[in-house]
Design an enzyme around this catalytic site. Structure first.
Site, mmCIF file in Angstrom:
data_model
loop_
_atom_site.group_PDB
_atom_site.id
_atom_site.type_symbol
_atom_site.label_atom_id
_atom_site.label_comp_id
_atom_site.label_asym_id
_atom_site.label_seq_id
_atom_site.Cartn_x
_atom_site.Cartn_y
_atom_site.Cartn_z
ATOM 1 N N CYS A 87 0.613 -1.243 0.075
ATOM 2 C CA CYS A 87 0.125 -0.026 -0.006
ATOM 3 C C CYS A 87 0.829 1.360 0.165
ATOM 4 C CB CYS A 87 -0.929 -0.166 0.936
ATOM 5 S SG CYS A 87 -2.217 1.177 1.062
ATOM 6 N N HIS A 190 -3.767 -5.188 -0.001
ATOM 7 C CA HIS A 190 -3.322 -5.546 1.288
ATOM 8 C C HIS A 190 -3.096 -7.277 1.288
ATOM 9 C CE1 HIS A 190 -2.954 -1.944 3.674
ATOM 10 N NE2 HIS A 190 -3.707 -1.467 2.803
ATOM 11 N N GLU A 192 -1.943 -9.466 3.379
ATOM 12 C CA GLU A 192 -2.022 -9.739 4.351
ATOM 13 C C GLU A 192 -3.730 -9.970 4.996
ATOM 14 O OE1 GLU A 192 -1.216 -7.186 3.927
ATOM 15 O OE2 GLU A 192 -1.916 -5.424 5.536
#
Lengths: 209, 250
Positions: A87, A190, A192
């Protein structure tokens, strides 16, 4: 054998819990160790560095400077060492950011980071969107093509060299969602937070690149 | 293409998911961590969890529940309930929340929205707005619908946008809990006036209701009972929407 060291930069702007957990799960039982970076560091001590940025471009750069991380990171990236920016951690690889004010970036990936300028779009671009793979790579496999990843951002890379773009995503226009220059990667989404495909990307980055 | 998000919502007391209307007839639906894990692995696009009994003694257990849930899900987690100041937000983010949802505190102290978005970024600040029709206007309500404020819905939504909210979670008190569908008129009024992602909440009872929610241009569709009761799986909802031509993550 000496363990490989993965550094995770804490830019103090958001929680690093999810990414910490994802990396720990991947390296568990392997010859790796994870170290949180929250100040000046020796670039030679790290095999890989991950920067999970949240918040604004200018804030992240000023936090990195305030905590004396910036100069070490710049040194680290100069040697084309392995890096994954997430990001805003991707965006600061650009020449300049236009969020809040014009801020000089690390200048690794050519281009500027500017706001989506289509008035019809809902901003931020928030939610799951697909990636179109332009170039296959050790971490970005062809089977990611058209899979969904989780995005939250209002600014995107512009005027990037085509050769640095591994994947694009469509939101009012096609924008670079994965970029690479040498061993330095940036992803706008993202991973994750992107369920199994996201975790696969992190896994590929850590184990295969 | 950006997908429409399907978001199960967990109303939580300590570490249990509960169902109840205005704190009455509270029924335990299951263990919060187990339910969150199940939803994350069966296709939920995000999870929303609310502390509906945020008293001091319950708070510690709730924070532990947030930590435990953050460890087992790998999709975005929005946490709300009991936020009154900036430290509450920081605590929840540190516990593993990706976004926080501010409701009454935002109405009482709008500056909190600006303060929170400057500190943590707009992307993690969700403003939850509860609204209902009152004297021919749509008004913002607080305290679970019991107190009507003098704020008109659309102007409040615009204001929270200006103050730095990254998203609005809009619940219609006129349709909530009735399972007769989202409040399309209310949702459209906000989506056509505010250029922020809007999550529709309140009233979903059938598959068709999800589709009607999509037509309001809400980018997230939130539901609780239909998932907790087992009436629909997330996959059933998504397959239905996919057939209707709605972009969803399958």
């Amino acid at each position: 054998m000496k363990k490989k060291v993965i550094g995770l930069i804490d830019g103090q702007s958001g929680n690093i819990g999810s990414i910490t957990k994802a990396i720990k799960d991947i390296i568990s039982g392997r010859d790796y160790q994870l170290r949180i970076i929250n100040g000046k560091f020796n670039p030679l001590n790290f095999n890989k560095i991950v920067l999970p940025g949240q918040g604004a471009y200018a804030t992240l750069i000023s936090n990195l400077k305030k905590f004396k991380i910036y100069d070490s990171l710049e040194q680290y990236l100069k040697n084309d060492s392995s890096y994954l920016g997430i990001c805003v951690g991707m965006q600061i690889l650009s020449d300049r950011g236009y969020e809040d004010k014009i801020t000089k970036g690390l200048g690794i990936i050519k281009g500027d980071v500017k706001k989506f300028n289509n008035k019809k779009l809902i901003i931020p671009h928030m939610g799951w969107n697909s990636v179109q793979i332009k170039k296959e790579d050790l971490i970005v496999r062809k089977n990611f093509d058209r899979n969904d990843f989780y995005f939250v951002h209002s600014y995107t890379f512009q005027n990037t060299n085509k050769s640095d773009i591994l994947a694009t995503t469509y939101y009012g226009k096609n924008f670079p969602s994965i970029v690479k220059n040498g061993n330095i990667y940036g992803v706008q989404f993202h991973p994750e937070k992107s369920h199994k495909h996201g975790l696969n990307l992190i896994k590929n980055y850590i184990l295969k690149s | 293409m950006l997908k429409t998000r399907i978001i199960p919502c967990l109303d939580i007391i300590k570490n249990k998911v509960v169902k109840g209307v205005n704190f009455k007839n509270i029924k335990v639906m299951g263990n919060a961590v187990e339910m969150a894990k199940k939803y994350s692995s069966t296709g939920a696009d995000e999870l929303c969890m609310l502390d509906i009994n945020a008293s001091y003694q319950n708070r510690k257990t709730f924070i532990k529940t947030v930590e435990a849930i953050a460890k087992v899900v790998n999709i975005p987690l929005t946490v709300g309930g009991g936020i009154s100041e900036i430290n509450d937000i920081t605590d929840l983010l540190n516990a593993g929340a990706d976004k926080v949802s501010i409701n009454s505190a935002a109405v009482k102290n709008p500056k909190l929205i600006r303060q929170a978005s400057l500190k943590h970024g707009s992307q993690c600040i969700v403003v939850a707005i509860d609204a209902k029709r009152y004297e021919k206007q749509m008004k913002v309500v607080i305290k679970g619908g019991r107190e009507i404020t003098n704020k008109e819905l659309v102007s409040w939504a615009k204001r929270v946008h200006q103050l730095g909210a990254g998203e609005i979670l809009l619940t219609s008190m006129d349709t909530d809990g009735v399972q007769k569908g989202f409040d399309s008129a209310m949702l459209k009024k906000v989506t056509s006036n505010v250029n922020l992602p809007i999550i529709a909440s309140g009233g979903v009872g059938s598959l068709e209701h999800f589709y009607l929610g999509y037509l309001t241009k809400s980018t997230g569709l939130l539901a609780a009972s239909v998932f907790h009761s087992g009436r629909y799986t997330i996959n059933t909802v998504k397959k239905f929407l996919d057939k209707k031509g709605v972009p969803v993550r399958l």
